[in-house]
Design an enzyme around this catalytic site. Structure first.
Site, PDB file in Angstrom:
ATOM      1  N   ARG A 156      35.577  71.054  65.427  1.00 29.82           N
ATOM      2  CA  ARG A 156      35.654  72.361  66.103  1.00 29.82           C
ATOM      3  C   ARG A 156      34.278  72.862  66.536  1.00 29.82           C
ATOM      4  NH1 ARG A 156      40.506  75.534  64.333  1.00 29.82           N
ATOM      5  NH2 ARG A 156      42.095  73.943  64.545  1.00 29.82           N
ATOM      6  N   ARG A 211      36.334  81.746  77.048  1.00 24.73           N
ATOM      7  CA  ARG A 211      37.730  81.950  76.670  1.00 24.73           C
ATOM      8  C   ARG A 211      38.255  83.254  77.285  1.00 24.73           C
ATOM      9  NH1 ARG A 211      40.433  84.481  72.486  1.00 24.73           N
ATOM     10  NH2 ARG A 211      42.040  83.322  71.371  1.00 24.73           N
ATOM     11  N   ASP A 242      43.787  70.655  72.038  1.00 24.77           N
ATOM     12  CA  ASP A 242      44.440  70.950  70.767  1.00 24.77           C
ATOM     13  C   ASP A 242      45.451  69.853  70.467  1.00 24.77           C
ATOM     14  OD1 ASP A 242      44.474  73.388  68.817  1.00 24.77           O
ATOM     15  OD2 ASP A 242      46.505  72.610  68.885  1.00 24.77           O
ATOM     16  N   TYR A 245      54.364  71.335  62.508  1.00 21.73           N
ATOM     17  CA  TYR A 245      54.352  72.481  63.418  1.00 21.73           C
ATOM     18  C   TYR A 245      55.648  72.550  64.229  1.00 21.73           C
ATOM     19  CZ  TYR A 245      49.459  73.358  62.366  1.00 21.73           C
ATOM     20  OH  TYR A 245      48.300  73.664  61.711  1.00 21.73           O
TER      21      TYR A 245
HETATM   22  O1  CP3 Z   1      36.795  69.795  67.284  1.00 17.24           O
HETATM   23  C1  CP3 Z   1      36.733  70.306  68.413  1.00 17.24           C
HETATM   24  O2  CP3 Z   1      35.803  71.049  68.790  1.00 17.24           O
HETATM   25  C2  CP3 Z   1      37.823  69.955  69.424  1.00 17.24           C
HETATM   26  C3  CP3 Z   1      38.826  70.934  69.606  1.00 17.24           C
HETATM   27  C4  CP3 Z   1      39.978  71.073  68.618  1.00 17.24           C
HETATM   28  C5  CP3 Z   1      40.699  72.286  68.521  1.00 17.24           C
HETATM   29  N1  CP3 Z   1      41.764  72.093  67.709  1.00 17.24           N
HETATM   30  C6  CP3 Z   1      40.332  73.526  69.238  1.00 17.24           C
HETATM   31  C7  CP3 Z   1      40.892  74.793  68.760  1.00 17.24           C
HETATM   32  C8  CP3 Z   1      40.596  70.156  67.767  1.00 17.24           C
HETATM   33  C9  CP3 Z   1      40.188  68.729  67.428  1.00 17.24           C
HETATM   34  C10 CP3 Z   1      41.734  70.812  67.208  1.00 17.24           C
HETATM   35  C11 CP3 Z   1      42.682  70.141  66.298  1.00 17.24           C
HETATM   36  C12 CP3 Z   1      43.734  70.930  65.645  1.00 17.24           C
HETATM   37  N2  CP3 Z   1      44.484  71.963  66.157  1.00 17.24           N
HETATM   38  C13 CP3 Z   1      44.211  70.654  64.338  1.00 17.24           C
HETATM   39  C14 CP3 Z   1      43.722  69.530  63.466  1.00 17.24           C
HETATM   40  C15 CP3 Z   1      42.447  69.865  62.765  1.00 17.24           C
HETATM   41  C16 CP3 Z   1      42.582  70.863  61.699  1.00 17.24           C
HETATM   42  O3  CP3 Z   1      42.012  71.977  61.881  1.00 17.24           O
HETATM   43  O4  CP3 Z   1      43.175  70.565  60.653  1.00 17.24           O
HETATM   44  C17 CP3 Z   1      45.229  71.589  64.059  1.00 17.24           C
HETATM   45  C18 CP3 Z   1      46.003  71.685  62.761  1.00 17.24           C
HETATM   46  C19 CP3 Z   1      45.411  72.401  65.209  1.00 17.24           C
HETATM   47  C20 CP3 Z   1      46.415  73.491  65.435  1.00 17.24           C
HETATM   48  C21 CP3 Z   1      45.698  74.756  65.640  1.00 17.24           C
HETATM   49  N3  CP3 Z   1      45.092  75.117  66.837  1.00 17.24           N
HETATM   50  C22 CP3 Z   1      45.393  75.751  64.682  1.00 17.24           C
HETATM   51  C23 CP3 Z   1      45.862  75.753  63.246  1.00 17.24           C
HETATM   52  C24 CP3 Z   1      44.589  76.713  65.335  1.00 17.24           C
HETATM   53  C25 CP3 Z   1      43.916  77.919  64.709  1.00 17.24           C
HETATM   54  C26 CP3 Z   1      44.496  79.200  65.064  1.00 17.24           C
HETATM   55  C27 CP3 Z   1      43.462  80.315  64.816  1.00 17.24           C
HETATM   56  O5  CP3 Z   1      43.711  81.397  65.361  1.00 17.24           O
HETATM   57  O6  CP3 Z   1      42.460  80.078  64.130  1.00 17.24           O
HETATM   58  C28 CP3 Z   1      44.421  76.297  66.666  1.00 17.24           C
HETATM   59  C29 CP3 Z   1      43.632  76.991  67.703  1.00 17.24           C
HETATM   60  C30 CP3 Z   1      42.340  76.360  68.085  1.00 17.24           C
HETATM   61  N4  CP3 Z   1      42.195  75.026  68.384  1.00 17.24           N
HETATM   62  C31 CP3 Z   1      41.085  77.014  68.268  1.00 17.24           C
HETATM   63  C32 CP3 Z   1      40.179  76.037  68.713  1.00 17.24           C
HETATM   64  C33 CP3 Z   1      38.747  76.232  69.108  1.00 17.24           C
HETATM   65  C34 CP3 Z   1      40.826  78.500  68.123  1.00 17.24           C
HETATM   66  C35 CP3 Z   1      41.544  79.156  69.258  1.00 17.24           C
HETATM   67  C36 CP3 Z   1      40.874  80.348  69.876  1.00 17.24           C
HETATM   68  O7  CP3 Z   1      39.846  80.220  70.591  1.00 17.24           O
HETATM   69  O8  CP3 Z   1      41.437  81.429  69.698  1.00 17.24           O
END
Ligand code: CP3
Length: 356
Positions: A27, A40, A77, A154
């Site tokens: 991330r 964003r 994602d 999910y």
């Molecule tokens: O690593 C990187 O920089 C690449 C981008 C990346 C994101 N998600 C961006 C993201 C990667 C590799 C993921 C993988 C992902 N997404 C996983 C596997 C890794 C892990 O964390 O266990 C999972 C379970 C998800 C599903 C998901 N997407 C979740 C649980 C969330 C969080 C929700 C929150 O509000 O915190 C997301 C959203 C997400 N994916 C964000 C980012 C930068 C935050 C979204 C935002 O900007 O609001």
């Protein structure tokens, strides 16, 4: 396409000697960076950011402009795949991802289809190609996907924080339905990752974020078996270059030896295990990626230096096989300048350990 001028990350994954330990952060493009929040805002939402190749490319490059990172990771994602299956992904503020149509009914599970990576997922492939062009072979680009089981969590729950009650009940009552979902997911992820490789991804990572919630027997049957299936179907070489694969199972410490034998080149470790002990368990069969506790980045620069050195010391003397990373994604509360301390410490101290 050419080998990147900084190929330290790829070499470490393939256990070839490097001058220092490469580092990137899960991330690494995210809400701890003000410039990410700005892009964003311009995109309108997180999903629109993922779906715009130009903006996804912009945020992928943001952490590389600030820090001397050794790899870029596609901004996207894991849930793009079930979204492309028609489940209706959305994010509600502060509550994480949700699906409009969670997968609970037998008929819906029977109707589930593998999405065409060149159809509803075309925007991901376009982002990969655009990022590769923008990187101009400076550092390698990592593509990624979720594991079949993590995606299924999910898809069936439809929201975060439900303690997996629907999918776990289904595992024990209707394992045939869970296997049907996992088979579709495995095929979907294999095609999705191969399409990313064809579009320019130089390494791939599989995120099994929820495999660790399963019993020993269920983990092997419902998560690892399908990871193995994907590993067997991945493109391994492109334009004469090996495409390394990384498997990250959060809470996977129990199964290290088994995961190391699934066909991957590297294991991602969360922060709960000692990386030196992990290395003794898997020997030189695979490289290791990890595993600093992301909370360390909330502490003082002195603590960050000390804990970063402790991970490098624990991995032990070797000039390869370790990619430094966090044990999970970076916290949105991380002060951006703390990441500089981490990255510089990894580079400087690992050179020092190699006598360079
Ligand atoms: O690593 C990187 O920089 C690449 C981008 C990346 C994101 N998600 C961006 C993201 C990667 C590799 C993921 C993988 C992902 N997404 C996983 C596997 C890794 C892990 O964390 O266990 C999972 C379970 C998800 C599903 C998901 N997407 C979740 C649980 C969330 C969080 C929700 C929150 O509000 O915190 C997301 C959203 C997400 N994916 C964000 C980012 C930068 C935050 C979204 C935002 O900007 O609001």
């Amino acid at each position: 396409m050419n080998q990147p001028s900084n190929d330290t990350f790829l070499r470490a994954l393939l256990r070839q000697p490097t001058d220092y330990t490469p580092v990137w952060l899960m991330r690494q493009a995210g809400r701890y960076l003000p410039e990410y929040c700005e892009t964003r805002r311009r995109a309108g939402s997180f999903l629109q950011l993922c779906k715009s190749p130009a903006l996804a490319c912009e945020v992928t490059l943001q952490p590389l402009a600030r820090y001397r990172l050794d790899a870029a990771i596609l901004f996207s994602d894991i849930l793009t795949v079930p979204d492309a299956m028609g489940l209706g992904l959305y994010f509600s503020e502060g509550e994480g991802p949700r699906f409009e149509r969670p997968l609970r009914e037998e008929w819906a599970i029977r109707d589930l289809e593998v999405p065409d990576p060149d159809g509803p997922l075309r925007y991901v492939m376009d982002a990969v190609a655009e990022i590769r062009r923008a990187l101009a072979d400076a550092v390698p680009l990592i593509g990624f996907a979720g594991s079949p089981f993590t995606l299924a969590c999910y898809m069936v729950e439809g929201e975060s924080g439900s303690e997996f009650r629907h999918i776990k009940t289904m595992i024990y009552e209707r394992p045939d339905l869970v296997h049907r979902i996992l088979s579709v997911n495995a095929e979907a992820v294999t095609r999705y990752l191969n399409a990313q490789i064809e579009s320019g991804a130089q390494a791939v990572m599989l995120f099994d974020s929820w495999g660790g919630c399963l019993s020993d027997a269920a983990y092997r049957e419902f998560s690892l078996a399908y990871i193995q299936r994907i590993m067997a179907g991945l493109i391994r070489e492109k334009d004469g270059q090996r495409i390394p694969s990384i498997v990250f199972t959060k809470g996977g410490g129990l199964w290290l030896e088994d995961i190391a034998a699934c066909g991957c080149d590297a294991l991602g470790l969360d922060w709960t295990m000692d990386i030196g002990a992990a290395r003794r368990r898997v020997g030189d069969r695979v490289a290791l990626q990890g595993n600093l506790d992301p909370s360390v980045l909330l502490a003082s620069p002195e603590a960050i230096v000390r804990e970063t050195k402790a991970v490098l010391d624990s991995y032990g003397p070797s000039d390869t096989g370790h990619v430094f990373n966090l044990g999970h994604g970076i916290s949105r509360l991380t002060p951006a300048e703390h990441v500089t301390v981490l990255v510089d410490t990894v580079h400087d101290y690992s050179r020092h350990l190699r006598g360079k």
